[in-house]
Design an enzyme around this catalytic site. Structure first.
Site, PDB file in Angstrom:
ATOM      1  N   ASN A 192       9.042  14.274   1.598  1.00  0.00           N
ATOM      2  CA  ASN A 192       8.131  15.072   0.763  1.00  0.00           C
ATOM      3  C   ASN A 192       6.960  14.165   0.367  1.00  0.00           C
ATOM      4  OD1 ASN A 192       7.342  15.982  -2.245  1.00  0.00           O
ATOM      5  ND2 ASN A 192       8.124  17.778  -1.188  1.00  0.00           N
ATOM      6  N   THR A 206       6.915  24.856  -8.386  1.00  0.00           N
ATOM      7  CA  THR A 206       7.094  25.344  -9.760  1.00  0.00           C
ATOM      8  C   THR A 206       5.827  26.027 -10.306  1.00  0.00           C
ATOM      9  OG1 THR A 206       6.466  23.157 -10.522  1.00  0.00           O
ATOM     10  CG2 THR A 206       8.816  23.610 -10.376  1.00  0.00           C
ATOM     11  N   GLY A 222      13.906  27.416 -11.686  1.00  0.00           N
ATOM     12  CA  GLY A 222      15.148  28.092 -12.046  1.00  0.00           C
ATOM     13  C   GLY A 222      15.012  29.606 -11.988  1.00  0.00           C
ATOM     14  N   GLY A 247       6.450  13.525 -12.845  1.00  0.00           N
ATOM     15  CA  GLY A 247       5.259  12.743 -12.500  1.00  0.00           C
ATOM     16  C   GLY A 247       5.439  11.913 -11.243  1.00  0.00           C
ATOM     17  N   GLY A 267      17.552  24.182  -5.763  1.00  0.00           N
ATOM     18  CA  GLY A 267      17.090  23.022  -6.533  1.00  0.00           C
ATOM     19  C   GLY A 267      17.729  22.967  -7.902  1.00  0.00           C
ATOM     20  N   GLY A 323      12.989  29.075  -5.293  1.00  0.00           N
ATOM     21  CA  GLY A 323      12.568  29.408  -6.657  1.00  0.00           C
ATOM     22  C   GLY A 323      13.664  30.215  -7.319  1.00  0.00           C
ATOM     23  N   GLY A 324      14.572  29.512  -8.009  1.00  0.00           N
ATOM     24  CA  GLY A 324      15.580  30.193  -8.817  1.00  0.00           C
ATOM     25  C   GLY A 324      16.821  30.653  -8.092  1.00  0.00           C
ATOM     26  N   CYS A 326       2.143  20.012  -6.543  1.00  0.00           N
ATOM     27  CA  CYS A 326       2.799  19.386  -7.698  1.00  0.00           C
ATOM     28  C   CYS A 326       1.938  19.581  -8.945  1.00  0.00           C
ATOM     29  CB  CYS A 326       3.030  17.900  -7.465  1.00  0.00           C
ATOM     30  SG  CYS A 326       3.869  17.149  -8.878  1.00  0.00           S
TER      31      CYS A 326
HETATM   32  C1  LIG Z   1      13.233  17.849 -11.764  1.00  0.00           C
HETATM   33  C2  LIG Z   1      12.426  18.410 -10.625  1.00  0.00           C
HETATM   34  C3  LIG Z   1      11.666  17.554  -9.828  1.00  0.00           C
HETATM   35  C4  LIG Z   1      10.907  18.061  -8.758  1.00  0.00           C
HETATM   36  N1  LIG Z   1      10.207  17.198  -7.965  1.00  0.00           N
HETATM   37  C5  LIG Z   1       9.529  17.675  -6.882  1.00  0.00           C
HETATM   38  C6  LIG Z   1       8.861  16.785  -5.980  1.00  0.00           C
HETATM   39  O1  LIG Z   1       8.884  15.560  -6.134  1.00  0.00           O
HETATM   40  N2  LIG Z   1       8.189  17.334  -4.919  1.00  0.00           N
HETATM   41  C7  LIG Z   1       8.158  18.694  -4.703  1.00  0.00           C
HETATM   42  O2  LIG Z   1       7.536  19.145  -3.729  1.00  0.00           O
HETATM   43  N3  LIG Z   1       8.802  19.548  -5.518  1.00  0.00           N
HETATM   44  C8  LIG Z   1       9.489  19.075  -6.597  1.00  0.00           C
HETATM   45  N4  LIG Z   1      10.168  19.957  -7.414  1.00  0.00           N
HETATM   46  C9  LIG Z   1      10.121  21.411  -7.133  1.00  0.00           C
HETATM   47  C10 LIG Z   1      11.382  21.859  -6.372  1.00  0.00           C
HETATM   48  O3  LIG Z   1      11.496  21.172  -5.139  1.00  0.00           O
HETATM   49  C11 LIG Z   1      11.377  23.390  -6.128  1.00  0.00           C
HETATM   50  O4  LIG Z   1      10.300  23.729  -5.284  1.00  0.00           O
HETATM   51  C12 LIG Z   1      11.261  24.204  -7.421  1.00  0.00           C
HETATM   52  O5  LIG Z   1      12.010  23.603  -8.461  1.00  0.00           O
HETATM   53  C13 LIG Z   1      11.713  25.662  -7.250  1.00  0.00           C
HETATM   54  O6  LIG Z   1      13.067  25.763  -6.864  1.00  0.00           O
HETATM   55  P1  LIG Z   1      14.305  25.893  -7.920  1.00  0.00           P
HETATM   56  O7  LIG Z   1      13.960  26.978  -8.895  1.00  0.00           O
HETATM   57  O8  LIG Z   1      15.507  26.228  -7.072  1.00  0.00           O
HETATM   58  O9  LIG Z   1      14.454  24.562  -8.581  1.00  0.00           O
HETATM   59  C14 LIG Z   1      10.915  19.466  -8.498  1.00  0.00           C
HETATM   60  C15 LIG Z   1      11.685  20.309  -9.297  1.00  0.00           C
HETATM   61  C16 LIG Z   1      12.440  19.806 -10.353  1.00  0.00           C
HETATM   62  C17 LIG Z   1      13.269  20.767 -11.186  1.00  0.00           C
END
Ligand SMILES: Cc1cc2nc3c(=O)[nH]c(=O)nc-3n(C[C@H](O)[C@H](O)[C@H](O)COP(=O)(O)O)c2cc1C
Length: 321
Positions: free
Chosen positions: A106, A199, A223, A79, A274, A252-253, A136
């Site tokens: 961001n 996500t 993930g 959030g 991430g 993404g993952g 978001c």
């Molecule tokens: C706990 C958490 C918090 C996140 N907070 C933000 C955020 O504040 N702003 C944003 O643009 N993306 C946010 N994301 C999305 C990540 O930056 C990323 O785009 C997404 O998780 C896909 O990559 P990953 O699979 O490697 O985590 C968040 C992701 C996670 C897991």
């Protein structure tokens, strides 16, 4: 790292020198300082670090539970907890070591005006680039509600563009019908680059209480579970970026060098890490080494040579069944 290896890994991203194609993703590394407390971790192993989503006023974020593990990933609904733009600019940015890596803000908001005001705050700061998060899934207003509507996406991008000369990266939502059309509109509105993808919306249910596990009822899935979706979205957005020289941070993952290389081949110029950091904060060194090894084995002298090098099969149709 040897000089030639450093050269091979380096990427020019919107005129910014990235030491490697890796970017630490927003929300997964606090405000850039968090992981530097871990022995063996260094921000200099990555090309850039994206700070946590920032709004104009401080936000406490959502009620718990805010995260839940899922098969091959996690759901989160933080959030957008953050201390507000003025605090980030005046208190946090001065603590960051800009000699180690590039830092990307961001930006989030509930209204177009809020996106503009936060962007304005960062424009008057040492931040290297600004990522606008119109994707978001964890806030009631703004966020993905803007990002899934091409008209609203373009409005936010144009309004932020008008108040910053810094590289502007638009973070696109996978929760929409035609991501390529949205990207085309954002390019017209003045974005310099894209982050693809944020996500995917998801839910987990506690069957004993018959309530959602996440306090916000739904959350964003990240993930390895989302990697195939993310790769296709990068490939689709690349189709509208290729001839316009607009770079993509694919994400993404990603958990390995092979994953990162897939995203580069699909059309990314840089790649984000991430969720994987939560179980291996030292992963980036291995990914860098794996990319270098791949470049050497394939006789390539730069990461850029991989971008968009996908060879599609002829005669394929869009139906997967
Ligand atoms: C706990 C958490 C918090 C996140 N907070 C933000 C955020 O504040 N702003 C944003 O643009 N993306 C946010 N994301 C999305 C990540 O930056 C990323 O785009 C997404 O998780 C896909 O990559 P990953 O699979 O490697 O985590 C968040 C992701 C996670 C897991």
């Amino acid at each position: 790292m040897r000089g030639t290896d450093a050269q091979k890994l380096s990427v020019d991203f919107c005129g910014l020198p990235f030491a490697t194609p890796l970017v630490l993703l927003s929300g997964c590394v606090g405000f850039g300082e968090e992981y530097t407390r871990i022995a063996g971790f260094s921000n200099s192993d990555v090309g850039a670090v994206c700070l946590k989503g920032t709004t104009l006023s401080p936000r406490l974020g959502n009620r718990p539970h805010r995260i839940a593990e899922t098969p091959a990933g996690m759901l989160n609904a933080i959030g957008l907890q953050n201390p507000g733009a003025d605090h980030v600019v005046s208190r946090i940015l001065p603590q960051l070591d800009f000699g180690e890596t590039r830092f990307i803000a961001n930006v989030s908001g509930s209204t177009v005006e809020e996106y503009v005001e936060v962007t304005r705050r960062f424009e008057d700061s040492p931040i290297d680039a600004i990522e606008i998060n119109i994707s978001c899934p964890n806030v009631k207003e703004g966020g993905v509600a803007f990002g899934n509507d091409p008209d609203m996406s373009a409005r936010v991008v144009a309004a932020c563009r008008a108040v910053t000369g810094k590289p502007l990266v638009t973070k696109l939502s996978p929760n929409q019908t035609d991501i390529a059309e949205n990207a085309r509109r954002c390019i017209e509105a003045g974005t310099d680059a894209f982050a693809v993808i944020n996500t995917l919306m998801g839910m987990a249910i506690d069957i004993e209480t018959r309530t959602p596990v996440i306090g916000n009822n739904q959350g964003g899935l990240s993930g390895p579970a989302i990697k195939p979706v993310a790769l296709l979205k990068v490939h689709q957005v690349y189709q509208v970026c290729r001839d316009r020289g607009i770079p993509i941070i694919g994400q993404g993952g990603i958990t390995s060098a092979a994953d990162a290389i897939e995203f580069l081949i699909a059309g990314a110029s840089a790649v984000g890490v991430g969720t994987a950091l939560f179980y291996d904060p030292l992963l980036c060194r291995d990914i860098n080494a794996g990319i270098l090894d791949y470049l050497d084995r394939h006789g390539l002298d730069s990461v850029a040579a991989l971008t968009g090098s996908l060879r599609l099969h002829g005669g394929a149709d869009a139906c997967g069944g």
